[in-house]
Each structure stands twice: as C-alpha cells, then as structure tokens.
Design an enzyme around this catalytic site. Structure first.
Site, PDB file in Angstrom:
ATOM      1  CB  THR A 133      -0.899   0.048   1.254  1.00  8.22           C
ATOM      2  OG1 THR A 133      -0.059  -0.026   2.403  1.00  8.22           O
ATOM      3  CG2 THR A 133      -1.880  -1.096   1.269  1.00  8.22           C
ATOM      4  CB  CYS A 184      -1.249   5.245   8.411  1.00 13.78           C
ATOM      5  SG  CYS A 184      -2.882   4.719   8.935  1.00 13.78           S
ATOM      6  CB  CYS A 219      -1.938   5.203  13.368  1.00 16.30           C
ATOM      7  SG  CYS A 219      -0.746   4.835  12.080  1.00 16.30           S
ATOM      8  CB  CYS A 238       0.987   2.018  10.557  1.00 20.57           C
ATOM      9  SG  CYS A 238      -0.301   2.059   9.330  1.00 20.57           S
ATOM     10  CB  CYS A 277      -1.825   1.572  13.061  1.00 27.47           C
ATOM     11  SG  CYS A 277      -3.102   1.990  11.849  1.00 27.47           S
ATOM     12  NE  ARG A 310       0.920   7.839  -0.762  1.00 30.50           N
ATOM     13  CZ  ARG A 310      -0.262   7.261  -0.582  1.00 30.50           C
ATOM     14  NH1 ARG A 310      -1.198   7.852   0.131  1.00 30.50           N
ATOM     15  NH2 ARG A 310      -0.522   6.086  -1.137  1.00 30.50           N
ATOM     16  NE  ARG A 360      -7.467  -7.576   7.129  1.00 32.65           N
ATOM     17  CZ  ARG A 360      -7.768  -8.160   5.972  1.00 32.65           C
ATOM     18  NH1 ARG A 360      -8.802  -7.759   5.291  1.00 32.65           N
ATOM     19  NH2 ARG A 360      -7.017  -9.132   5.512  1.00 32.65           N
TER      20      ARG A 360
HETATM   21 ZN   LIG Z   1      -1.884   3.386  10.550  1.00 31.90          ZN
END
Ligand SMILES: [Zn+2]
Length: 363
Positions: free
Chosen positions: A44, A79, A82, A48, A52, A77, A55
């Site tokens: 993705t 998240c 979080c 995080c 966080c 990048r 999932r």
């Molecule tokens: Zn996150």
C-alpha cells in the site's frame, strides 16, 4: 536493473532480531512501542505506528524503519488513521509528561497546563495515559497531585513503575484477599523479560504436561502441552531476553499448588506472580482472578466489570496472551453465545478444566 535497485532501496537497516521484536509489537498493537519504530507496508506504500488500529498486513509485505522520516525517504506515505508523522506516540507523550512532572516544583499540576506544555490537547494526553498506564482521568488527576509520585519520577523511576508503586491504576485492588485473588509483585515493564532470571520445571498432570516457570519473586509462566521441547520453546519466545534455566526444587510448593488447582481444587496457597504486562493486561488478569471456580464470564462481562464495556476485543487479546494459565483462570472466559472460544493450550483442555472445576465445586 531498475527492479533490483528498487528492491535494494526498500531494505531497511533494522537488524533481523529487532525486526522480529517489532513484528511481535505490531501484532499486539503495543502502544508502548509507538515512537520506537514504524512499519511500512509494501503493498500500500503506507507506514503506520505499531498501535495503528488498521488491519495487520502480511509479514512479507512489511518493512520496519526506526523513524517516519526514513520511511518517507523510501517513498512511503503516513497512514491517515494512526498519523505516525504527527502526534507523538502515546508512550513518547507519557514519557515527556513524566519528565515535565518530575521537573515541576509545584506539588500539584493541572492537567490542562501539562497538556499545553507538551503542545497537545488534554484529550490526547488523557488517551495516551489511559493507553499506556490504564489510568482513568480521575485516578490520573489524583496521581498528579501526589508529591510522592513526583518524587519517584525525579528519582528516575519509569512512570509506569511510579504509578504502580503509589497505588494507582490497576494496583490498589491487588492485595485484597479472597479465594480467587492473588498478589502480584510490583510492576515489571521489562520488555522481553530483560533482567529476569527464570527457572522452570515440567511435570505431569491430568491434562498432560505442565510447565511452571518462576523467578524468585513469583510465577512467570504456566503452560500446558504434550511435548517438553515445545513448552520450553514457548517459554523462550515469551521471555526472549530472560536468563532461563531448569529450576532447582525451590518452588516445588508453587508447582504443587498449581497442579492441584488444575484438578479443580480451591486455592490453598497464595501465588505471587512476576509478569511483564501492560497496565491493561494486568487489570484484565486481575479481573479474571475474581471469577469464582466453577463459573464462567463472557468477554463483554469482563470488559464491563473493568469499566471499559467497549474493550471486548482488547479483553479477548489479554486473555489470549495470559502467560500463567490456571493461576489467572483465562479458561473461565467464554463467548457471548456460550461457546468456549479459543484457548492457547487447546480447546479440549479448556473444556476439561471447566468440567473439573464445576464437578469439584458442586461436590
Ligand atoms: Zn496506521
């Protein structure tokens, strides 16, 4: 050519052993690890903080970095849930708060003033405290007024230890006596069992092999299983940084006590515990010790009893990570629909434990 370059770029400089530890913290969404590393997800391109709520990604998609800046350099990048690049992690925030408190010359510190000094909102700071120490706002306010608490921080104690020793959070009820309740030794925030000297012994029971491990302060692990080697391996992965040896017979009384409880008998001996736990785990485990022999509770009943009715999943996690089966009777917690839910040591053992207990209790 381009591919291989890209691959090399994604290598983080976190050593394998640390990565294994980070992965465990990631799986348990350990808020104490916030600020010590970030996890970046290859699929993705997002990174995080460990706590966080999103999932968990697959392990092979995860790269760890010490800082968000490093992750961003590699094209990840932050998240949006979080916000690992914005608010300091809960632990960092609480640590900074402790530093402020220790330095302040006043005996009483207003919460809003403290938050302002840390450039955050009272609500965020409150949440951070709750997350890392299990303290509710009222308890927290009382702690902040306490001179002794602040002195401990000045003396270099961690905030968790200081809170524990001044009797806040999970701790004040610990030493109340009842059949089901047992003492726990003061807070052990030693990650991975650092500085713990653990001895273990394996013996037979009606439910197969039982491993009991303890420090000189108390019981640290009670595992059930079939194969000695597997139980020992489990102990090493629970306490990777502890010094682990086979035990002398010094805690034979504890072992006997645990085995007789396993057979469904009432406690005869108080069992001290020496565990590493978050404040929340500690509270859950203490609550479990109040469930009478021969009865069960659901996860949501336990959450309600803790005053955290929405924390059902967190309660389930705390049950699943209980290192001292039998002593902390996590087998007495079942699903809402009455089904047994899981058990770290196998469902059939949970079933038999409950059957034995209700048989002995109804005698
Ligand atoms: Zn996150």
């Amino acid at each position: 050519m381009i591919m291989s370059r890209k691959k090399r770029q994604l290598q983080s400089n976190v050593p394998a052993r640390a990565a294994a530890r980070y992965w465990r913290a990631t799986l348990s969404r350990d808020a104490r690890a916030d600020g010590t590393f970030v996890l970046a997800v290859r699929s993705t391109h997002i990174y995080c903080r460990p706590s966080c709520p999103a999932r968990r990604p697959l392990r092979h998609n995860v790269v760890f970095f010490r800082t968000g800046a490093e992750a961003e350099q590699q094209g990840f990048r932050a998240c949006l849930r979080c916000r690992p690049n914005e608010v300091a992690g809960a632990v960092a925030l609480v640590e900074n708060a402790a530093r402020e408190l220790a330095q302040s010359s006043e005996d009483s510190v207003r919460f809003s003033v403290l938050a302002a000094k840390l450039r955050t909102t009272p609500a965020t700071l409150r949440r951070a405290f709750l997350q890392t120490t299990g303290l509710r706002p009222r308890e927290l306010a009382a702690a902040l007024r306490l001179t002794r608490f602040k002195k401990m921080l000045r003396d270099g104690k961690s905030i968790a230890d200081a809170l524990y020793e001044t009797g806040y959070g999970s701790t004040s009820r610990v030493y109340e006596r009842s059949d089901a309740q047992l003492g726990m030794t003061p807070a052990t925030y030693r990650k991975g069992g650092k500085n713990m000297k653990i001895g273990y012994t394996i013996t037979k029971s009606s439910l197969g092999k039982i491993l009991v491990a303890a420090t000189e302060r108390g019981v640290s692990a009670v595992y059930l299983g079939d194969a000695d080697a597997k139980l020992v391996e489990e102990l090493h992965s629970e306490y990777p940084r502890a010094e682990i040896t086979t035990a002398s017979d010094s805690f034979e009384r504890w072992v006997k006590e645990i085995v007789q409880r396993l057979e469904g008998n009432p406690p005869r001996l108080e069992l001290p515990l020496d565990l590493q736990a978050t404040a929340f785990q500690r509270r859950v485990w203490q609550e479990l010790q109040r469930i009478p022999r021969g009865s069960t509770r659901t996860y949501s009943q336990v959450a309600k009893a803790l005053g955290r009715p929405k924390a059902v999943r967190a309660v389930a996690r705390a049950c699943a990570t209980n290192p001292v089966s039998i002593v902390v009777p996590c087998h007495r917690v079942i699903r809402e629909d009455g089904s047994l839910a899981g058990y770290r040591w196998g469902l059939s053992r949970k079933q038999r434990l409950l059957a034995q207990e209700s048989a002995v209790a109804s005698r």
